[in-house]
Design a protein around this motif. Structure first.
Motif, PDB file in Angstrom:
ATOM      1  N   THR A   1      11.117  -7.378   4.013  1.00 28.22           N
ATOM      2  CA  THR A   1      10.859  -8.208   5.185  1.00 28.22           C
ATOM      3  C   THR A   1      11.765  -9.435   5.204  1.00 28.22           C
ATOM      4  N   GLU A   2      11.739 -10.145   6.331  1.00 28.81           N
ATOM      5  CA  GLU A   2      12.521 -11.369   6.455  1.00 28.81           C
ATOM      6  C   GLU A   2      12.078 -12.393   5.423  1.00 28.81           C
ATOM      7  N   ALA A   3      10.750 -12.493   5.205  1.00 29.40           N
ATOM      8  CA  ALA A   3      10.241 -13.448   4.220  1.00 29.40           C
ATOM      9  C   ALA A   3      10.755 -13.129   2.819  1.00 29.40           C
ATOM     10  N   MET A   4      10.850 -11.854   2.478  1.00 29.25           N
ATOM     11  CA  MET A   4      11.381 -11.463   1.164  1.00 29.25           C
ATOM     12  C   MET A   4      12.846 -11.853   1.033  1.00 29.25           C
ATOM     13  N   ARG A   5      13.633 -11.642   2.084  1.00 33.54           N
ATOM     14  CA  ARG A   5      15.066 -12.003   2.042  1.00 33.54           C
ATOM     15  C   ARG A   5      15.224 -13.511   1.870  1.00 33.54           C
ATOM     16  N   ILE A   6      14.404 -14.289   2.604  1.00 34.54           N
ATOM     17  CA  ILE A   6      14.462 -15.742   2.478  1.00 34.54           C
ATOM     18  C   ILE A   6      14.106 -16.165   1.057  1.00 34.54           C
ATOM     19  N   GLN A   7      13.075 -15.547   0.482  1.00 37.83           N
ATOM     20  CA  GLN A   7      12.662 -15.891  -0.875  1.00 37.83           C
ATOM     21  C   GLN A   7      13.774 -15.621  -1.878  1.00 37.83           C
ATOM     22  N   LEU A   8      14.427 -14.467  -1.763  1.00 40.73           N
ATOM     23  CA  LEU A   8      15.540 -14.145  -2.667  1.00 40.73           C
ATOM     24  C   LEU A   8      16.705 -15.107  -2.463  1.00 40.73           C
ATOM     25  N   ALA A   9      16.978 -15.456  -1.200  1.00 45.68           N
ATOM     26  CA  ALA A   9      18.080 -16.384  -0.914  1.00 45.68           C
ATOM     27  C   ALA A   9      17.794 -17.760  -1.520  1.00 45.68           C
ATOM     28  N   LEU A  10      16.557 -18.206  -1.472  1.00 41.23           N
ATOM     29  CA  LEU A  10      16.192 -19.483  -2.064  1.00 41.23           C
ATOM     30  C   LEU A  10      16.314 -19.441  -3.585  1.00 41.23           C
TER      31      LEU A  10
ATOM     32  N   THR B   1      20.548  -9.249  -6.070  1.00 43.84           N
ATOM     33  CA  THR B   1      19.111  -9.480  -5.902  1.00 43.84           C
ATOM     34  C   THR B   1      18.454  -8.159  -5.532  1.00 43.84           C
ATOM     35  N   GLU B   2      17.189  -8.004  -5.932  1.00 44.66           N
ATOM     36  CA  GLU B   2      16.487  -6.748  -5.662  1.00 44.66           C
ATOM     37  C   GLU B   2      14.981  -6.984  -5.613  1.00 44.66           C
ATOM     38  N   ILE B   3      14.310  -6.060  -4.912  1.00 44.84           N
ATOM     39  CA  ILE B   3      12.859  -6.038  -4.832  1.00 44.84           C
ATOM     40  C   ILE B   3      12.355  -4.803  -5.561  1.00 44.84           C
ATOM     41  N   PHE B   4      11.351  -4.993  -6.428  1.00 41.98           N
ATOM     42  CA  PHE B   4      10.730  -3.848  -7.098  1.00 41.98           C
ATOM     43  C   PHE B   4       9.324  -3.696  -6.527  1.00 41.98           C
ATOM     44  N   PHE B   5       9.087  -2.571  -5.812  1.00 39.45           N
ATOM     45  CA  PHE B   5       7.790  -2.304  -5.212  1.00 39.45           C
ATOM     46  C   PHE B   5       6.906  -1.634  -6.255  1.00 39.45           C
ATOM     47  N   THR B   6       5.913  -2.376  -6.716  1.00 44.04           N
ATOM     48  CA  THR B   6       5.139  -1.938  -7.882  1.00 44.04           C
ATOM     49  C   THR B   6       4.280  -0.713  -7.611  1.00 44.04           C
ATOM     50  N   THR B   7       3.721  -0.595  -6.405  1.00 45.02           N
ATOM     51  CA  THR B   7       2.871   0.562  -6.129  1.00 45.02           C
ATOM     52  C   THR B   7       3.681   1.846  -5.958  1.00 45.02           C
ATOM     53  N   HIS B   8       4.956   1.711  -5.584  1.00 43.41           N
ATOM     54  CA  HIS B   8       5.827   2.882  -5.458  1.00 43.41           C
ATOM     55  C   HIS B   8       6.692   3.103  -6.703  1.00 43.41           C
ATOM     56  N   HIS B   9       6.766   2.060  -7.566  1.00 47.01           N
ATOM     57  CA  HIS B   9       7.624   2.118  -8.754  1.00 47.01           C
ATOM     58  C   HIS B   9       9.075   2.427  -8.365  1.00 47.01           C
ATOM     59  N   ARG B  10       9.531   1.718  -7.345  1.00 48.02           N
ATOM     60  CA  ARG B  10      10.899   1.911  -6.859  1.00 48.02           C
ATOM     61  C   ARG B  10      11.578   0.555  -6.695  1.00 48.02           C
ATOM     62  N   ARG B  11      12.887   0.547  -6.918  1.00 47.91           N
ATOM     63  CA  ARG B  11      13.699  -0.667  -6.813  1.00 47.91           C
ATOM     64  C   ARG B  11      14.592  -0.559  -5.585  1.00 47.91           C
TER      65      ARG B  11
ATOM     66  N   PRO C   1       0.813  -1.208   0.000  1.00 46.06           N
ATOM     67  CA  PRO C   1       0.000   0.000   0.000  1.00 46.06           C
ATOM     68  C   PRO C   1       0.850   1.262   0.000  1.00 46.06           C
ATOM     69  N   VAL C   2       0.409   2.271  -0.729  1.00 40.98           N
ATOM     70  CA  VAL C   2       1.220   3.478  -0.954  1.00 40.98           C
ATOM     71  C   VAL C   2       1.659   4.130   0.346  1.00 40.98           C
ATOM     72  N   LYS C   3       0.805   4.123   1.365  1.00 41.06           N
ATOM     73  CA  LYS C   3       1.129   4.801   2.611  1.00 41.06           C
ATOM     74  C   LYS C   3       2.094   4.015   3.480  1.00 41.06           C
ATOM     75  N   ARG C   4       2.422   2.795   3.085  1.00 36.56           N
ATOM     76  CA  ARG C   4       3.353   2.001   3.866  1.00 36.56           C
ATOM     77  C   ARG C   4       4.751   2.087   3.266  1.00 36.56           C
ATOM     78  N   ALA C   5       5.751   1.950   4.134  1.00 35.15           N
ATOM     79  CA  ALA C   5       7.137   2.062   3.680  1.00 35.15           C
ATOM     80  C   ALA C   5       7.533   0.858   2.841  1.00 35.15           C
ATOM     81  N   MET C   6       8.529   1.070   1.982  1.00 38.21           N
ATOM     82  CA  MET C   6       9.068  -0.022   1.163  1.00 38.21           C
ATOM     83  C   MET C   6      10.048  -0.824   2.009  1.00 38.21           C
ATOM     84  N   THR C   7       9.517  -1.706   2.819  1.00 41.12           N
ATOM     85  CA  THR C   7      10.331  -2.469   3.763  1.00 41.12           C
ATOM     86  C   THR C   7      10.579  -3.868   3.222  1.00 41.12           C
TER      87      THR C   7
END
Length: 530
Positions: free
Chosen positions: A101-110, A125-135, A93-99
């Motif tokens: 999470t631990e689950a995301m790090r585990i997913q990238l590590a796998l 490795t990187e996360i692209f937050f689609t609602t913020h359009h930021r990498r 959600p737009v009002k939430r920070a681009m954080t």
């Protein structure tokens, strides 16, 4: 899933987020359709690409780690001189920070471990937050890879367990979890929900096809209905929660296939209101729980049978009281309800239910306004065939309610035919008939009372033939419309205290039955209106 099946990487990430959520995924419970519509975990655009957008970029890439026994799909991979850069798409959600999470790090590590096992060097490795359009770049370390391997081992042990893990206790992760409407972590305690839980209640509705001779088929993501060359309706498939066919209406094979792909149940009933059957996909959730359900159905569960009938009698009593506070049957029905709650034999439950039903229907005419009783004469409850208009309305309303109960039970992965009150010997949907008992008065009987008292249907809108009475087309459509209006009505849940529609409450009760059967809650409690 057995010990030799590769574990999906997304399942391990879900385990890090919440073990119960991972277990629900492993038994086939799907992510909520409303969350999908809003973009959470929505990779459809990535998956549609299915290949390279340029010479060095790839989308929807399947990966696997043979030693760890995991597999998954990369959202995107970019080939560089230094190796492969993995990109995972996430929506926040737009009002939430681009954080991250631990689950995301585990997913990238796998994912990185899979590529390494396949002989590729991972450059980043990187996360692209689609609602913020930021990498956001994610630097993985040895601890991340060790945690990923441990998570794989723990996830495999979890999904091979015979029982579901306990729901989280007062955990903020439940607030925005796409499985909260399936898991029901607070509701398992069978008490009021004291903090705000976001329970999904999609805007999608059950669509009814009631015009005889019409034919429906799919075209460009819509269900189009024609009769004699004239288009009667065009409905987006994304807005259909369920499809119900009334009488002589045809569906194209393409539409049936499309609805099954989308996991949308189709119900067929006769023009006089008999449910003939339904179609659902061959793959469904909670296979192990269905086995336990059949064992429990064979052994009997008196606690379930008692609750179905005690709640039914209470709701019948309340409906009568609203129309006639001084009705002499009220005290007798309250006495029977208390007897049901204390009985120790299944046969006694059935006997008391019959006694209460006889009392209730002897007074059913009191639900009709005095000035309308001359046109709507009530003698007794009789069915198949209905001898009078009120019985014909009740028959059809009960069919609509039964269809919703079947849909709710199928959505939970339970078998509609293995019941605890009604017998399965006659190949009837016994569990659906069990579940609908507590909803007969507040939904079906209330709808019939409303359409008659409000003048939405008239006594002249029926066809009489050889002692049987059937609704004409306009009366049937008016009843279906009133029924859907009732099912979409929101009320404060009598037990949990939050707002939910009647259709959502039916599904919640079905999930309470599932919770009782899988051992995650101690008992089942029926709906009692006030």
């Amino acid at each position: 899933m057995n010990d030799e099946d590769p574990i999906p990487i997304s399942l391990v990430a879900n385990y890090i987020f919440c073990p119960r959520r991972a277990w629900l995924e492993s038994v086939g419970e799907s992510i909520d359709s409303e969350q999908m519509a809003h973009g959470f975990y929505d990779h459809r655009k990535v998956d549609r690409t299915g290949g390279a957008s340029d010479a060095d970029a790839f989308h929807a890439v399947n990966v696997r780690h043979e030693e760890w026994g995991i597999s998954g799909k990369l959202d995107a991979a970019q080939m560089t001189d230094d190796g492969v850069v993995i990109r995972e798409y996430k929506a926040t959600p737009v009002k939430r920070a681009m954080t991250v999470t631990e689950a995301m790090r585990i997913q990238l590590a796998l994912q990185a471990s899979c590529l390494n096992d396949m002989g590729y060097r991972v450059a980043g490795t990187e996360i692209f937050f689609t609602t913020h359009h930021r990498r956001v770049e994610v630097d993985l370390n040895e601890d991340d890879y060790a945690a990923a391997k441990q998570a794989v081992d723990e996830t495999r042990a979890l999904i091979n367990s015979d029982t579901a893990p306990d729901p989280l206790e007062d955990d903020p992760r439940c607030m925005r979890c796409s499985h909260v409407g399936i898991c029901l972590p607070e509701e398992r305690k069978l008490c009021a929900v004291t903090r705000r839980i976001v329970v999904s209640s999609p805007d999608n509705q059950v669509t009814h096809l009631t015009t005889p001779g019409a034919k429906a088929f799919s075209r460009a993501g819509r269900m189009v209905v024609f009769k004699e060359g004239e288009e009667l309706a065009s409905v987006p498939l994304d807005s259909i929660q369920g499809l119900q066919i009334h009488g002589n209406t045809d569906l194209s094979s393409g539409l049936i296939r499309e609805l099954m792909w989308r996991d949308i149940p189709i119900m067929w009933c006769s023009g006089s209101g008999r449910l003939y059957g339904w179609s659902v996909p061959s793959y469904g959730p909670n296979g192990a729980q269905r086995v336990e359900q059949h064992v429990a159905s064979h052994e009997g569960r008196l606690g379930l049978a008692r609750e179905f009938i005690a709640a039914k009698i209470r709701n019948q009593t309340v409906l009568l009281r609203r129309s006639d506070r001084d009705n002499p049957a009220l005290e007798q029905m309250r006495r029977i309800e208390r007897q049901v709650e204390n009985t120790n034999r299944w046969q006694d439950v059935l006997g008391l239910e019959g006694e209460a039903a006889s009392l209730y229907f002897s007074q059913f005419g009191c639900l009709i306004k005095p000035e309308k009783r001359a046109d709507w004469v009530w003698t007794a409850r009789m069915r198949r065939p209905a001898p009078d208009p009120l019985n014909a309305l009740l028959d059809y309303a009960y069919t609509l309610l039964l269809s919703d109960c079947v849909r709710a039970i199928v959505a939970c992965g339970l078998d509609a035919h293995a019941g605890f009150l009604h017998s399965s010997n006659r190949n009837k949907p016994a569990l659906a008939l069990d579940l609908m008992e507590e909803f007969r008065a507040p939904i079906a009987d209330s709808v019939v009372q409303t359409v008659v008292n409000n003048g939405e249907v008239r006594a002249s809108g029926f066809v009489h033939s050889l002692g049987s009475t059937r609704m004409d087309d306009n009366t049937r459509k008016a009843l279906v419309k009133a029924y859907e209006r009732r099912m979409e009505t929101e009320l404060t849940h009598p037990m949990f205290g939050y707002k939910a529609s009647w259709r959502r409450i039916v599904e919640i009760q079905a999930r309470m039955i599932l919770g009782y059967l899988d051992g995650s809650q101690a008992r089942y409690k029926g709906i009692r209106i006030r």
